[in-house]
Design an enzyme around this catalytic site. Sequence first.
Site, PDB file in Angstrom:
ATOM      1  N   GLU A 303      34.906  51.761  35.789  1.00  0.00           N
ATOM      2  CA  GLU A 303      35.877  50.739  36.169  1.00  0.00           C
ATOM      3  C   GLU A 303      36.820  51.233  37.268  1.00  0.00           C
ATOM      4  O   GLU A 303      38.037  51.058  37.195  1.00  0.00           O
ATOM      5  CB  GLU A 303      36.678  50.279  34.944  1.00  0.00           C
ATOM      6  N   ASP A 382      32.161  45.521  24.913  1.00  0.00           N
ATOM      7  CA  ASP A 382      33.565  45.922  24.928  1.00  0.00           C
ATOM      8  C   ASP A 382      34.351  45.270  23.798  1.00  0.00           C
ATOM      9  O   ASP A 382      35.071  44.297  24.039  1.00  0.00           O
ATOM     10  CB  ASP A 382      34.176  45.530  26.289  1.00  0.00           C
ATOM     11  N   GLU A 410      42.817  43.882  21.155  1.00  0.00           N
ATOM     12  CA  GLU A 410      42.676  43.392  22.528  1.00  0.00           C
ATOM     13  C   GLU A 410      41.957  42.049  22.601  1.00  0.00           C
ATOM     14  O   GLU A 410      42.452  41.111  23.215  1.00  0.00           O
ATOM     15  CB  GLU A 410      41.935  44.434  23.365  1.00  0.00           C
TER      16      GLU A 410
END
Length: 843
Positions: A303, A382, A410
């Site tokens: 990333e 993820d 998250e």
Amino acid sequence: MRWNTLWPLALAGLAVAEDGSQAWLRYAPVHCNKHCQDALPSHITTLNATKGSPLETAGDELQKGFRDIVGKHVQVSHGCDAPPSSIVVATVSDFLECGSPLAKDSTPLDEDGFYLLTHGSSAMILGQNARGALYGAFEYLSLLAQGDFDALASTQTTENPHAPIRWINQWDNMDGSIERGYAGPSIFFAEGAIVEDLTRAREYARLLSSIRVNAIIVNNVNANATLLTPENMDGLQRIADVMRPYGVQVGISLNFASPQDLGGLNTYDPLDESVIQWWGDITDSLYERIPDFAGYLVKASSEGQPGPDTYNRTLAEGANLFARALKPHGGVLMFRAFVYDHHLTEDNWRNDRANAAVDFFKPLDGEFEDNTVIQIKYGPIDFQVREPVSPLFANLRHTNVAIELQVTQEYFGQQCHLFYMPPLWKTITDFDLRVDNRSSVVRDILSGEHFKRPLGGWAAVVNVGTNTTWLGSHLALSNLYAYGRLAWDPTLDSVAVLESWTRLTFGANRHLLDTITDLSMASWPAYENYTGNLGMQTLTDILYTHYGPNPATHDGNGWGMWTRANSETIGMDRTVWNGTGFSGQYPPQVAARYEDPATTPDNLLLWFHHVPYTRRLRETGETVIQHFYNAHYAGAETAHSFVGLWDSLKGLIDTRRFAEVRERFVYQAGHAIVWRDSVSGFYRNLSGIPDAHDRVWNHPWRLEAEDMQLDGYVAYTVSPPEAGSGATAIVTATNSTTGVARTTVPFPDGMYDLVVNYYDLYGGKSEWTVYLNDEAVGSWKGDMEDRLGHNPSIYLDGHSATRVRFAGVKVREGDELRVEGVADGIEPAPVDYVALLPAGVVD
Ligand SMILES: *[C@@H]1O[C@H](CO)[C@@H](O)[C@H](O)[C@H]1NC(C)=O
Ligand SMILES: *[C@@H]1O[C@H](CO)[C@@H](O)[C@H](O)[C@H]1NC(C)=O
Ligand SMILES: *[C@@H]1O[C@H](CO)[C@@H](O)[C@H](O)[C@H]1NC(C)=O
Ligand SMILES: *[C@@H]1O[C@H](CO)[C@@H](O)[C@H](O)[C@H]1NC(C)=O
Ligand SMILES: *[C@@H]1O[C@H](CO)[C@@H](O)[C@H](O)[C@H]1NC(C)=O
Ligand SMILES: *[C@@H]1O[C@H](CO)[C@@H](O)[C@H](O)[C@H]1NC(C)=O
Ligand SMILES: *[C@@H]1O[C@H](CO)[C@@H](O)[C@H](O)[C@H]1NC(C)=O
Ligand SMILES: *[C@@H]1O[C@H](CO)[C@@H](O)[C@H](O)[C@H]1NC(C)=O
Ligand SMILES: *[C@@H]1O[C@H](CO)[C@@H](O)[C@H](O)[C@H]1NC(C)=O
């Protein structure tokens, strides 16, 4: 019977305001009369409890626990001659040095393990090391706090950890912000340095130690090289010093490019001698300050983070640089497997982010130094609401591995929705990967047992902040508690762990225990129902804040969290025969199951297969699209029921925590409707297939704001459109004015719940009042950013969409209903709709 010692304490216990800061270590008084007190130890004897050692902590904690829980004052003494009725706390070796033998048939202890033996009013807590002894003391206190006096009178427990690595990852930035943190700023960092006051860090170590977590990485994996300045290394030393008495070791995340960014070298090539030297020196300086430094966590070539690929070096060459620097000191390198191309093109049917970890790491198996552990997220993408287990666990036979979990929610409602995670974690850790056609349960791979690896274990992203409650939500702490318990023993039952947590956190009332269990065990299925079903991931906004709904963001970009939804079909074709080949990354027996939609479990159907909306599910016979609708409606109803379930606990929980949790449930019930309507509406629009039960786009009790008579308000098209009822809301004409929206109630006379859906942006605190015939029904403020401690969005969208409810409002047909909004900042007092809901209607 005498109550004298207990009674004042019990009163004190009730009077003390509960703010959640003590979490499950509040040591609340339990019923223990004189007779009960006499049956408990009267002395605490610690052996070799040097200042600041976990043994000293153990003595102090036991003393505090006896005092607070049962009102008994117990002296701590030292040395080999323990008086009768003693609780002896020591390491095994110190115990043996006192000349006291161990039973011959004792199960041997592994590192951090302990024995807990009690007999009448005597007890022995013997750790393999000082940390193990402290774990044993906390175990004793947990029994005491849960009022388990039978176990305290007679037990013989041997506890060994499932795995040596039981770590926490904090994603704290040096400026004090926290990536994916929802409970205030960092307890470790502010303004580029380590904070002066480390009281909270110390309290955190206490919590972690009680759940047998043995190390913490204190800074974000997206790391800043300035952590390695001498001043900041001194700060890290201070953190390590406050955590050491609890047996929690400190480690850090590194930025791969530090030799260049901070060191002034013109390279960060992992094979360059000057780079190797630089990292060696840094590592030595850290160990000078922190002799028991745990090690490093590295996110490289991921990333946008720098990594060995810059110099055409392999990930193993990159990892070994750090592993070799750590090795002479006994440190561990955690190296993340989260490496993938985030510029993938969706045009290519065979492209698949899920393939990346195995593609990158399998060829390197065996090339990592043996103090390296590859840290692998539980699923291939993820932290989604439903993923299959990462196949990388089956593909590294000669490499240590750890699983990466997220206690931080998250993708799971960011601590504003309830989500008890252990049932999800267990779908992963209990999964049998069938490597070589034999039993290969993921937890046995993690422990190192399956592939005979020396290291392995668990890491969880936790992101506690300065908020008194640690995670922003009292109930979210059950996940932290359970994480530690399961990393120690993954065979524990999710409900049993939860019940221990509930007893310690709130009390032992049966209705209370059952209710919190019901809520928690329904929380994941409900959330999956109203977010993303059949393995289609959490259909949140992946380009913005990962919180509210926005299915469209999953496709058409390089991040690779695709759904490939079009007007007729949906799902990722991950088959070998026609798709991305991902299913072939599993060992043959598992691969065969996932290759065929007929043998793929429904809850992963769209993860592995691209199918028509009209395909029927194996288990329920519903079509895919009808399942989406049914699940979303069922999930939102379940979330709605949480408020009533919680209300049944009134009086069983102190008022402060009761009210704080209730506020979140009320919020969640409203936001679950936002999710339901957005996702159902999105696929209704895309597929053109109506809901067989005619619920989607049919809201008979709603009064759309844009259809009202507007004065100072104007219509506004919400983006994404499905995040607005009818795609349209109203906003004040400018952000300095007041808007009024009025309409006539068309419904029959009666009692209704009046709800208003509005948008709460963080750029202001608008105020609204709703009136019926000039009489105010209620008013509220756009200040969720303060009340939830969470800043979801600065737009009108699925993150900011919020509901307020006024129960039991008497309404007559023909009444004038009026909403007045006063804009503030850049929040233009937005309103989506008002609904008048008859009893029992959830809409
Ligand atoms: C006491 O603890 C220290 C470390 O804290 C250790 O080095 C020593 O071997 C222990 N035992 C004795 C009997 O001193
Ligand atoms: C790293 O920290 C320094 C000092 O606090 C700051 O100036 C810089 O912006 C940070 N870099 C990143 C990438 O966050
Ligand atoms: C990168 O390394 C590989 C193998 O080590 C080699 O084949 C390739 O030519 C290298 N590429 C560059 C640009 O140096
Ligand atoms: C493993 O089992 C499958 C059937 O489930 C079989 O086709 C395959 O030959 C077996 N492989 C080995 C190595 O035994
Ligand atoms: C903790 O968060 C709540 C909102 O969840 C907020 O009301 C409270 O002020 C915060 N407390 C601290 C000390 O940050
Ligand atoms: C096979 O893949 C093609 C794309 O290459 C896709 O259009 C087609 O729907 C797939 N067939 C099946 C039966 O899934
Ligand atoms: C989830 O949705 C299904 C309907 O598709 C329903 O049977 C189930 O009870 C729901 N579960 C929860 C917890 O909402
Ligand atoms: C339906 O989808 C189209 C195309 O994305 C969009 O323009 C329209 O606003 C959507 N309508 C609703 C009601 O969501
Ligand atoms: C109104 O919003 C604009 C941005 O849209 C902002 O610059 C301005 O400060 C706001 N006005 C007030 C009074 O807050």
